[in-house]
Enzyme design. Structure first.
Site, PDB file in Angstrom:
ATOM      1  N   SER A   8       0.831  -1.202   0.000  1.00 53.69           N
ATOM      2  CA  SER A   8       0.000   0.000   0.000  1.00 53.69           C
ATOM      3  C   SER A   8       0.868   1.256   0.000  1.00 53.69           C
ATOM      4  CB  SER A   8      -0.889   0.006   1.244  1.00 53.69           C
ATOM      5  OG  SER A   8      -0.064   0.039   2.396  1.00 53.69           O
ATOM      6  N   TYR A  39      -4.146   1.078   3.853  1.00 56.46           N
ATOM      7  CA  TYR A  39      -5.199   0.122   3.512  1.00 56.46           C
ATOM      8  C   TYR A  39      -5.884  -0.423   4.776  1.00 56.46           C
ATOM      9  CZ  TYR A  39      -3.852  -0.671  -1.461  1.00 56.46           C
ATOM     10  OH  TYR A  39      -3.607  -0.564  -2.811  1.00 56.46           O
ATOM     11  N   CYS A  70       2.398  -7.008   1.667  1.00 62.23           N
ATOM     12  CA  CYS A  70       1.418  -6.266   2.470  1.00 62.23           C
ATOM     13  C   CYS A  70       0.499  -7.299   3.097  1.00 62.23           C
ATOM     14  CB  CYS A  70       0.634  -5.331   1.554  1.00 62.23           C
ATOM     15  SG  CYS A  70      -0.699  -4.456   2.385  1.00 62.23           S
ATOM     16  N   ASN A  71       0.510  -7.366   4.425  1.00 67.25           N
ATOM     17  CA  ASN A  71      -0.329  -8.346   5.110  1.00 67.25           C
ATOM     18  C   ASN A  71      -1.807  -8.032   4.933  1.00 67.25           C
ATOM     19  OD1 ASN A  71       1.565 -10.075   7.048  1.00 67.25           O
ATOM     20  ND2 ASN A  71       2.375  -8.031   6.797  1.00 67.25           N
ATOM     21  N   THR A 195       4.093  -5.010   7.087  1.00 66.97           N
ATOM     22  CA  THR A 195       5.448  -4.781   6.567  1.00 66.97           C
ATOM     23  C   THR A 195       5.968  -3.375   6.866  1.00 66.97           C
ATOM     24  OG1 THR A 195       4.478  -4.306   4.394  1.00 66.97           O
ATOM     25  CG2 THR A 195       5.321  -6.538   4.765  1.00 66.97           C
TER      26      THR A 195
END
Ligand code: DGL
Length: 269
Positions: A8, A39, A70-71, A195
């Site tokens: 993001s 996000y 991105c988790n 992250t």
């Protein structure tokens, strides 16, 4: 074709940096959707739509393999993207599974039944959307038994990091660790499940103390990518490295240079 790393915003740079160190010859294209970060406070539908657009841009731009660094996107969009259909020869991977394999002491692709692991009390720090998805707990339950996970949604932290306000970021880390400890006083391990958070890893380590093992994704994901590419070398032939952002390239370049402590130049996506 270059490998694409998506986030993001600035957080995926922690993965990008680890990949550059682990696979120095690999051409990597980075795509930060800074115009739409964070996000983690958006709905799952919104996260899916933004992630889908970015991943298709990267596929169309010559990345056969895109890693969602991105988790939040991995939790809210990865399965939907895969179910919606991935074009032939293209792949999209997330960051959850390598982390959980590391925590549950498994090799890649070990699908044996869940078993007991070394840690039983785990603190998860992640964005509100990742925590709400319960994706981490679900993936862990496939691999480990007897692990108690307490999740702390770290509201405000990604915003502070994206703004470069590290005084606020450090204060938020302390207050989120305090909030976690009220629910789980003695975690054995902590997962930095966003992250962006390795950019404030020192603050997490200081607040958590020496007795807590901190798992952070960058090196774990880089190692897992190296392993994947050793099995699928055709996914990373040729290509050129580029740094793309949907935000203001000058501003994003300045922040990235501050975080990585070396010059990084973004161009408009
Ligand atoms: N770096 C993303 C993650 O790993 C980010 C977050 C966000 O945009 O809220 O979850």
């Amino acid at each position: 074709m270059s490998v694409g790393i998506f986030d993001s915003g600035l957080g995926g740079l922690t993965v990008w940096d680890a990949v550059a160190r682990r696979l120095p010859e690999l051409a990597v294209a980075y795509y930060g959707d800074n115009a739409h970060a964070p996000y983690g406070v958006r709905s799952a539908d919104d996260i899916y739509a933004l992630t889908r657009r970015a991943v298709h841009n990267m596929w169309d731009g010559g990345c056969d393999l895109v890693v969602l660094a991105c988790n939040t996107a991995s939790a809210a969009a990865l399965r939907r993207l895969q179910e919606a259909g991935v074009p032939p020869g293209r792949r999209v991977l997330g960051v959850f599974v390598p982390l959980i394999e590391a925590l549950s002491e498994r090799d890649w692709g070990d699908n044996s039944p869940p078993r007991e692991v070394a840690v039983s009390q785990v603190a998860l720090f992640a964005t509100p959307a990742t925590v709400a998805s319960r994706a981490f707990q679900r993936e862990l339950a496939f691999r480990a038994i007897g692990v108690d996970v307490e999740a702390q949604a770290c509201g405000g932290l990604v915003d502070a990091i994206e703004e470069g306000d590290m005084i606020l970021a450090d204060a938020l880390v302390q207050s989120h660790v305090d909030a976690l400890r009220r629910k789980m006083p003695d975690p054995q391990a902590a997962i930095l499940g966003c992250t962006h958070y390795p950019l404030v890893a020192d603050a997490f380590r200081a607040a958590l103390g020496d007795n807590v093992t901190v798992f952070s994704q960058a090196d774990i994901v880089a190692e897992s990518l190296a392993d994947y590419l050793a099995r699928r070398p055709e996914m990373a032939r040729g290509g050129t490295g580029r740094m793309l952002t949907t935000g203001d390239p000058a501003r994003v370049s300045a922040r990235a240079t501050q975080f990585l402590r070396r010059p990084v130049t973004f161009e408009a996506a």
